[in-house]
Design a protein around this motif. Structure first.
Motif, PDB file in Angstrom:
ATOM      1  N   UNK A 128     -20.773  18.161  -7.241  1.00  0.00           N
ATOM      2  CA  UNK A 128     -20.190  17.439  -6.416  1.00  0.00           C
ATOM      3  C   UNK A 128     -19.334  17.714  -5.406  1.00  0.00           C
ATOM      4  N   UNK A 129     -19.425  17.047  -4.152  1.00  0.00           N
ATOM      5  CA  UNK A 129     -18.443  17.643  -3.003  1.00  0.00           C
ATOM      6  C   UNK A 129     -17.816  16.418  -2.384  1.00  0.00           C
ATOM      7  N   UNK A 130     -16.533  16.591  -1.841  1.00  0.00           N
ATOM      8  CA  UNK A 130     -15.745  15.838  -1.215  1.00  0.00           C
ATOM      9  C   UNK A 130     -15.271  16.210   0.081  1.00  0.00           C
ATOM     10  N   UNK A 131     -15.048  15.516   1.049  1.00  0.00           N
ATOM     11  CA  UNK A 131     -14.678  15.693   2.438  1.00  0.00           C
ATOM     12  C   UNK A 131     -13.803  14.546   3.118  1.00  0.00           C
ATOM     13  N   UNK A 132     -12.644  14.949   3.487  1.00  0.00           N
ATOM     14  CA  UNK A 132     -11.828  13.823   4.038  1.00  0.00           C
ATOM     15  C   UNK A 132     -11.262  14.671   5.451  1.00  0.00           C
ATOM     16  N   UNK A 133     -11.011  13.831   6.421  1.00  0.00           N
ATOM     17  CA  UNK A 133     -10.752  14.165   7.662  1.00  0.00           C
ATOM     18  C   UNK A 133      -9.691  13.004   8.243  1.00  0.00           C
ATOM     19  N   UNK A 134      -8.602  13.424   8.555  1.00  0.00           N
ATOM     20  CA  UNK A 134      -7.607  12.334   9.469  1.00  0.00           C
ATOM     21  C   UNK A 134      -6.882  12.857  10.582  1.00  0.00           C
ATOM     22  N   UNK A 135      -6.375  12.006  11.314  1.00  0.00           N
ATOM     23  CA  UNK A 135      -5.468  12.421  12.378  1.00  0.00           C
ATOM     24  C   UNK A 135      -4.607  11.186  12.861  1.00  0.00           C
ATOM     25  N   UNK A 136      -3.692  11.473  13.687  1.00  0.00           N
ATOM     26  CA  UNK A 136      -2.885  10.443  14.052  1.00  0.00           C
ATOM     27  C   UNK A 136      -2.489  10.157  15.530  1.00  0.00           C
ATOM     28  N   UNK A 137      -2.343   9.034  15.948  1.00  0.00           N
ATOM     29  CA  UNK A 137      -2.105   8.848  17.358  1.00  0.00           C
ATOM     30  C   UNK A 137      -0.705   7.961  17.566  1.00  0.00           C
ATOM     31  N   UNK A 138      -0.365   7.932  18.639  1.00  0.00           N
ATOM     32  CA  UNK A 138       0.913   7.020  18.959  1.00  0.00           C
ATOM     33  C   UNK A 138       2.140   7.211  17.949  1.00  0.00           C
ATOM     34  N   UNK A 139       2.435   8.578  18.102  1.00  0.00           N
ATOM     35  CA  UNK A 139       3.587   9.092  17.274  1.00  0.00           C
ATOM     36  C   UNK A 139       3.602   8.842  15.802  1.00  0.00           C
TER      37      UNK A 139
ATOM     38  N   UNK B  63       3.985   0.617  11.635  1.00  0.00           N
ATOM     39  CA  UNK B  63       5.034   0.195  12.941  1.00  0.00           C
ATOM     40  C   UNK B  63       6.297   0.717  12.710  1.00  0.00           C
ATOM     41  N   UNK B  64       6.678   0.755  11.294  1.00  0.00           N
ATOM     42  CA  UNK B  64       8.245   1.182  11.118  1.00  0.00           C
ATOM     43  C   UNK B  64       8.150   1.883   9.605  1.00  0.00           C
ATOM     44  N   UNK B  65       9.323   2.019   9.192  1.00  0.00           N
ATOM     45  CA  UNK B  65       9.486   3.039   7.863  1.00  0.00           C
ATOM     46  C   UNK B  65       9.094   2.077   6.611  1.00  0.00           C
ATOM     47  N   UNK B  66       9.214   0.586   6.897  1.00  0.00           N
ATOM     48  CA  UNK B  66       9.047  -0.208   5.713  1.00  0.00           C
ATOM     49  C   UNK B  66       7.710  -0.840   5.629  1.00  0.00           C
ATOM     50  N   UNK B  67       6.974  -1.069   6.635  1.00  0.00           N
ATOM     51  CA  UNK B  67       5.623  -1.838   6.644  1.00  0.00           C
ATOM     52  C   UNK B  67       4.429  -0.946   7.001  1.00  0.00           C
ATOM     53  N   UNK B  68       3.361  -1.213   6.359  1.00  0.00           N
ATOM     54  CA  UNK B  68       1.987  -0.084   6.532  1.00  0.00           C
ATOM     55  C   UNK B  68       0.802  -1.186   6.507  1.00  0.00           C
ATOM     56  N   UNK B  69      -0.179  -1.288   7.288  1.00  0.00           N
ATOM     57  CA  UNK B  69      -1.204  -2.094   7.317  1.00  0.00           C
ATOM     58  C   UNK B  69      -2.411  -1.250   7.346  1.00  0.00           C
ATOM     59  N   UNK B  70      -3.373  -1.397   6.301  1.00  0.00           N
ATOM     60  CA  UNK B  70      -4.627  -0.624   6.271  1.00  0.00           C
ATOM     61  C   UNK B  70      -5.775  -1.519   6.286  1.00  0.00           C
ATOM     62  N   UNK B  71      -6.882  -1.160   6.999  1.00  0.00           N
ATOM     63  CA  UNK B  71      -8.037  -1.445   7.254  1.00  0.00           C
ATOM     64  C   UNK B  71      -9.207  -0.630   6.858  1.00  0.00           C
ATOM     65  N   UNK B  72      -9.893  -1.109   5.780  1.00  0.00           N
ATOM     66  CA  UNK B  72     -10.944   0.197   5.110  1.00  0.00           C
ATOM     67  C   UNK B  72     -12.289  -0.616   5.231  1.00  0.00           C
TER      68      UNK B  72
END
Length: 344
Positions: A265-276, A304-313
């Motif tokens: 098996x192999x696995x690969x993940x990549x991520x980055x971030x924008x807008x601080x 948007x802040x330390x309390x809320x997070x929204x993920x579309x996948x």
């Protein structure tokens, strides 16, 4: 040691959300010994004395009445696999516990550990119950077969180890970070499997995995932040058996859960971030080379802040071989949206 809850399907790859809580006894001891080679030596012992008969690792079962929307599509010579009836031989409370031991230390510039495990498996091994005929149903022109299985938890005996260190000798060219290398190995001796005839067999189970973590700048895609990359490779070998799919055996882990002599098996993940760091796109890819199947999951997270997070996948399954590996979920491509809120 911790059972896992995989009933939400392979699309949920957040490991921390699949651990099944169970109480254990843990003891840690730090040694005062230190030298130029070894330092920060510590010993950890974890004991699970009361193996709960109803807490064990669960994967998605066949049949929509049991597996819901994640029920895998497995074609057998008798028909499409439907829900099954399980007859459990569960561990005895207080007498079938598990124990894990870890000796860990800084060795030079790296971190190393030696691990030991003994006790009942957290996954049941299923074998078709002899003398109980299958039940057949016809649904929309598809023949479903329902089987009855005996299930028990065999003894798992393992010795293994881990080594991790930063590869500081690799020059940091063009903003590339020094890679973090990690190697893990495990040797399970006298492990119990079942062949296709339902007979139990004993084999040694040898596993090795390596991973590499590093950050890479790709300025034309992200002029301010780097791309964090993780690459993994995993090899599992079963002793004293012939190679090939026709000689596969049944174990307690993996999709199927059929096992061949060599499993890669192999696995690969990549991520980055924008807008601080408010916007985080990522891509995860898992490939089962032995069964020529794969799973790809792109996602984007907005915080948007330390309390809320929204993920579309979204998730996409595929494979070249019917009813093998991750191909059993090839009709389960999905789009998901998750909302998280943190208190405090």
């Amino acid at each position: 040691l911790n059972p896992l809850d995989g009933l939400r399907g392979p699309g949920d790859i957040e490991f921390e959300t699949t651990i099944t809580p169970t109480w254990m006894v843990r003891a840690d001891y730090g040694f005062s010994y230190s030298s130029a080679t070894f330092s920060d030596v510590n010993l950890q012992v974890v004991w699970d004395p009361n193996v709960d008969n109803d807490i064990y690792s669960r994967s998605v079962p066949a049949g929509n009445d049991h597996g819901g929307i994640w029920s895998p599509y497995i074609v057998t010579p008798a028909g499409v696999a439907g829900s099954r009836t399980d007859i459990f031989e569960k561990p005895d409370e207080w007498t079938d516990g598990r124990i894990g031991v870890r000796l860990q230390a800084l060795v030079g510039a790296g971190l190393a550990s030696l691990n030991f495990l003994y006790g009942r498996d957290i996954n049941p091994l299923y074998t078709a119950t002899p003398g109980v005929p299958p039940i057949f149903y016809e649904v929309d022109g598809t023949r479903l077969v329902h089987l009855t299985y005996d299930a028990f938890f065999h003894i798992r005996k393992m010795i293994g180890g881990m080594y991790s260190r930063e590869l500081g000798f690799i020059p940091r060219i063009g903003g590339i970070s020094s890679p973090i290398f990690r190697l893990e190995w495990a040797y399970f001796w006298d492990s119990t499997f079942a062949n296709l005839a339902g007979q139990l067999e004993t084999h040694d189970d040898r596993r090795i995995a390596a991973s590499l973590d590093f950050a890479l700048p790709i300025r034309w895609l992200n002029p301010r932040q780097t791309f964090k990359i993780n690459a993994q490779y995993y090899l599992r070998n079963i002793s004293d058996m012939e190679g090939g799919w026709e000689n596969r055996i049944v174990g307690t882990e993996g999709a199927g859960p059929f096992i061949q002599k060599y499993n890669q098996f192999s696995a690969f993940t990549v991520s980055t971030n924008y807008w601080a760091s408010r916007l985080t796109p990522s891509l995860a890819w898992t490939h089962d080379w032995s069964n020529e199947s794969y799973f790809v999951k792109p996602s984007i997270k907005y915080t948007p802040n330390a309390k809320w997070a929204y993920t579309l996948a979204a998730g996409f399954f595929g494979g070249n071989m019917l009813s093998r590996g991750l191909q059993i979920y090839s009709h389960k491509d999905f789009v998901s949206f998750k909302v998280q809120y943190k208190w405090g």
